[in-house]
Write an enzyme that holds these catalytic residues in place. Sequence first.
Site, PDB file in Angstrom:
ATOM      1  CB  CYS A  35      -0.873  -0.012   1.240  1.00  0.00           C
ATOM      2  SG  CYS A  35      -2.008  -1.399   1.321  1.00  0.00           S
ATOM      3  CB  ALA A  36       3.496   1.886  -2.361  1.00  0.00           C
ATOM      4  CB  ALA A  37       0.303   6.149  -3.085  1.00  0.00           C
ATOM      5  N   PRO A  38       1.917   7.823  -0.762  1.00  0.00           N
ATOM      6  CG  PRO A  38       2.530   9.857   0.205  1.00  0.00           C
ATOM      7  CD  PRO A  38       1.732   8.623   0.465  1.00  0.00           C
ATOM      8  N   GLY A  39       4.562   7.099  -1.223  1.00  0.00           N
ATOM      9  CA  GLY A  39       5.843   6.493  -1.560  1.00  0.00           C
ATOM     10  C   GLY A  39       7.017   6.837  -0.669  1.00  0.00           C
ATOM     11  CG  ASN A  40       7.034   9.997   2.165  1.00  0.00           C
ATOM     12  OD1 ASN A  40       7.645  10.542   1.242  1.00  0.00           O
ATOM     13  ND2 ASN A  40       6.050  10.574   2.811  1.00  0.00           N
ATOM     14  CE  LYS A  41       5.379   4.430   6.778  1.00  0.00           C
ATOM     15  NZ  LYS A  41       4.427   5.467   6.319  1.00  0.00           N
ATOM     16  CG  ASP A  79       2.258   2.577   6.205  1.00  0.00           C
ATOM     17  OD1 ASP A  79       2.021   2.516   7.413  1.00  0.00           O
ATOM     18  OD2 ASP A  79       2.329   3.659   5.578  1.00  0.00           O
ATOM     19  CB  CYS A 106       0.331   7.045  11.038  1.00  0.00           C
ATOM     20  SG  CYS A 106      -0.846   7.251   9.704  1.00  0.00           S
TER      21      CYS A 106
END
Length: 579
Positions: free
Chosen positions: A241-247, A319, A371
């Site tokens: 569940c990647a966006a916006p892609g910080n991790k 995430d 979070c």
Amino acid sequence: MNTYRDSSKLLAPLLSKKNGPGLKALAFGGKNKAPTKAVFACVSHTLRCRGVIDSVLGRVSAENNVDVLKDIRDRALGYVLLYELLLGPYKSIRGGGGVKRSIMKHEKDLRSALSHLAAHGDAATKNHIETSTEDSSNSSVSTSHWPKYVRVNTLKTSLETAVASAQSFLGSENVSLHNVLDNLLAISPTVNNLYEWDLVKSGEVVIQDLSSCLTAAALAGGEGTTKWWDNSKTNVFLDACAAPGNKTTHLAALVNQASSKKTSNKVVALDRSGDRIKILQKRVSLLAPGEVVEPVHLDFLKTESNDSRFSKLKAILLDPSCSGSGIVNSPDRGGEEDTPERLSSLSNFQLLALLHSLSFPQVDYVAYSTCSINDEENEAVVSKALQEVNEGLEGGEVWELRKPLVLNTWTRRGKVVEGLTEEQAACLCRCNPFDGDETNGFFVSYFVRAKVPKSGDLYTNSVASNSSALKVPVYKAGMFKDRVRGDKGKKKKVKSDQHNDNDNSNSNKRKAETTTTTNSKKTKWTEDTKTDGQKPSVQKPPATKMSKKAAKKNAYKAKQREQKLARLNKKKADVAVKK
Ligand SMILES: C[S@@+](CC[C@H](N)C(=O)[O-])C[C@H]1O[C@@H](n2cnc3c(N)ncnc32)[C@H](O)[C@@H]1O
């Protein structure tokens, strides 16, 4: 402006209609003037706590044969004031009026019902009371002294280069190395020009909250310096569940670090939202060379383990969407109500996604994070997932929780909930912004198959050696506090150009300039005379003209007094609950 009156007006249709528009739509979608921040927060918190308020009213009715809201015509106002009295940050109703008087007649019974539910209610109610109380104080957490966190993007630069550039552009006195994670800078909150720093513009460093850096660190550094992937081949990692892609980009940096090989390890980044995957693509094009991240617009729950893209997959970072109840410093937070229904639907989805991650036979490592500060989305999900997934598994295939070695100095650990032992809870990491962690609320867990030998690594990060080599101090909690305090009363602005998962979005840039002083000078906390047909007991003070500077100073002092009162009331309430 009258906060309680305006709150009750906004809340009333939300209480009465089940399938009508939500809070955000009502607040910002109509022709009416948008509510103030204080009104929006008050309604949002009251809605989130509605289930608890109903349980308290139910108990008072059963035990004392009293219908607290019986004589109150404006039920919405009744809910707002009950929230303020029982669960709000001040645990008291500010101002006065008839509805307050009606409620205060039953104060003792109401508080005793709340204490009873906190001690003896079902797990969901107890959890809701605890998190509602923590959550409702969101607005009162002071974050102005928190450092600004900047992750060095090792895909594009080195720590040495980033530190030298930071020292020269931001000032040496404003730069330190974070004490837990490698390649994370803690910058003084007084720095206002992070977005003008050319390394931010070029993507060589990323403004990213500390909490948001923990998941990729746990997954890639769970075994300490022992790397379990074979660097002679291309290894594939999945950010589900990647966006916006910080991790995603953090993970890509970690798994490609110190690798002398020619080919790169790859992170496949999924997101089911078309709009959000576009944001991720844009971010990735700045932060990572083409081959290390592969964005895919796809629903993770529809993926299959035999998909050819996943044949070399060994690890998943999960995430998923969550309530965001840990985010304390984003004005965007607080929009959606954390009703018990919403929390339950989120935790069901989180459990499904976690079980799906654990179902890939080729995967041996999974990091799950949120979070959120709600147990229901954190330990409860982990506990249920472990029970369910291990039911059909045997021997080495069984999943277990492990302490990510890279986070061995992180002191705040998970909670013991039904199905989790103390030892298992100690494997989990939490961040608590209400208790000095200087980062948003967060939760991380690290799952490993039992067959994977435990690393004997007693991991020590490189912060101390980097600190002496680069002549840059190691960050200590509260290190910049005095600078922020020392500025009190001065006409000073602090840019909040950080502190949520979308730290680098343009919207964040736009909201950057916020004063450290409060807008509470405009807020009046009384009931509307008209709503209850009685005169309010608090009268408006006579209007006086003062200079802008004096008004700011007064507002600052008022805020200090409010915070002191809140602390006092919280202590009192804690003592009352313990009794
Ligand atoms: C909390 S955000 C992820 C933040 C991201 N990890 C970061 O650090 O930048 C959750 C994301 O999950 C995505 N999502 C929700 N359900 C999904 C699903 N079934 N499959 C893939 N992505 C999903 C949402 O669109 C959202 O972008």
